[in-house]
Motif scaffolding. Sequence first.
Motif, PDB file in Angstrom:
ATOM      1  N   THR A   1       0.830  -1.199   0.000  1.00  0.00           N
ATOM      2  CA  THR A   1       0.000   0.000   0.000  1.00  0.00           C
ATOM      3  C   THR A   1       0.867   1.254   0.000  1.00  0.00           C
ATOM      4  N   GLN A   2       1.932   1.250   0.810  1.00  0.00           N
ATOM      5  CA  GLN A   2       2.856   2.387   0.813  1.00  0.00           C
ATOM      6  C   GLN A   2       3.547   2.540  -0.539  1.00  0.00           C
ATOM      7  N   LEU A   3       3.897   1.423  -1.162  1.00  0.00           N
ATOM      8  CA  LEU A   3       4.480   1.492  -2.501  1.00  0.00           C
ATOM      9  C   LEU A   3       3.492   2.102  -3.492  1.00  0.00           C
ATOM     10  N   GLY A   4       2.213   1.731  -3.378  1.00  0.00           N
ATOM     11  CA  GLY A   4       1.191   2.293  -4.250  1.00  0.00           C
ATOM     12  C   GLY A   4       1.081   3.802  -4.090  1.00  0.00           C
ATOM     13  N   LEU A   5       1.195   4.277  -2.851  1.00  0.00           N
ATOM     14  CA  LEU A   5       1.165   5.719  -2.608  1.00  0.00           C
ATOM     15  C   LEU A   5       2.378   6.400  -3.229  1.00  0.00           C
ATOM     16  N   LEU A   6       3.538   5.763  -3.124  1.00  0.00           N
ATOM     17  CA  LEU A   6       4.763   6.334  -3.703  1.00  0.00           C
ATOM     18  C   LEU A   6       4.717   6.335  -5.225  1.00  0.00           C
ATOM     19  N   LEU A   7       4.188   5.267  -5.803  1.00  0.00           N
ATOM     20  CA  LEU A   7       4.134   5.151  -7.257  1.00  0.00           C
ATOM     21  C   LEU A   7       3.118   6.109  -7.871  1.00  0.00           C
TER      22      LEU A   7
END
Length: 436
Positions: A51-57
């Motif tokens: 989920t954090q990766l999705g926010l960063l991407l």
Amino acid sequence: MLARLANKRELYTAWYTVGLMALLYVVSYVDRYILALLAAPVAKDLHLSDTQLGLLLGFGFAIVFCLAGLPLANWLDHKNRIHFVFAGVMIWSFSTLASAFATSFAWLLVFRGGVGMGEAVLMPATISLIGDLFKSGQRARPIAVFSALATLMGGGAFFLGAASISLAHLARSLGVEFPIWRLTFLILGSPGIVLGLVLLLSVSDPKRTENDLGYTEASTAELIAFLVRNWTFYVPFFLGLGLCAGISLGTVSWVPTLLVRAYKMDASSAGYAFGLACIPAGALGTFLWSAVATWVDRNGAGDGPIWALIGGTATMACGTLLLAVSPNRLATLFISALIIAGAATIIVMSSMVVNAVGPARMRARLVALNIFATSMIGLICGPLAVPLIAKFWPGDEFAIGYSLAAFGLVAGAAAVTSYGTSRSAYRQMVLVGQSK
């Protein structure tokens, strides 16, 4: 004779500027998408969830990119554009460099926002510069170059990103003691600085030309009135663009990670493979859907771009469904290429629509609104929705594929419905335009 030489010199200068802006555009795409290739090692070292990766991407880049884009575009109409582009390049390049030293999710989110802020200036400045560097009859070709680049770099960014990872491995083999993903950010942050300095030192902001038709720019109130008057077209059209962009950006953000997790490819191999599959697909899609739109219009329907968008969206949605049943990595790459071919409609057809029904006095801002819609909905929803939906298959290596299929089905159906809803209003706007 002297006048002819002067004209040739002006043309060479114009194309030199466009070429330099194109190189910056390529660099910007690689810096934007490199995190999709580095997701696994970054998540491991910084202890990040999907989920954090999705926010960063998506979110970390998109929110600043969108919010900064409109005021920056307004300033570009009045200030020195070369200085603004240089400042933007420095901001995104140093943000990329700084990402190499991120120690937490929060810091990496800040640096991703910096990349978004810097890149927000590039496209509006380029379109504005082309308008003053070329005469009205010469602008189509340089604009087409940028449209093609945007489509091609959807895959090309991953190929170049993979090459950067390979350089990072080479540096490690020569004794540089630094994690590969951090070295990659350092490598990618440098070209923009060099190109930005070249731009600042070798290009002057051209004199602004008067509007070709001799009238003044439409006010913001006139733009709003036009959008309100034609809301039955623009509301579903912008929604459709955003949902399509969500499918496309969800694919380019997460398929490389799917290749790493499900098929045990390393990051650079996944980048090379994904890039090689998607570059020709983007080029093919650009020509295919343009031909479809032209054929429909030639047969008297008048709504060719909308049908091309519907066809491209259906292709994307079907592609994501196939990802859920892909038997191997070769099939996954082929399916990804199919999705990218469908996604080519987003940039090409939205430009055709603006030219067909957008008043000349407000076309630039209508293009900015297209970008705003695709970025706000697409960049935020696509990359973030995929890991959230993937939680329904915890621990499954193919969870991303299932998630992309679910998101593609829902978003694709909604987008096709939106485009279908806008079609009648679009045809009416075309008829009104033709009657003037």
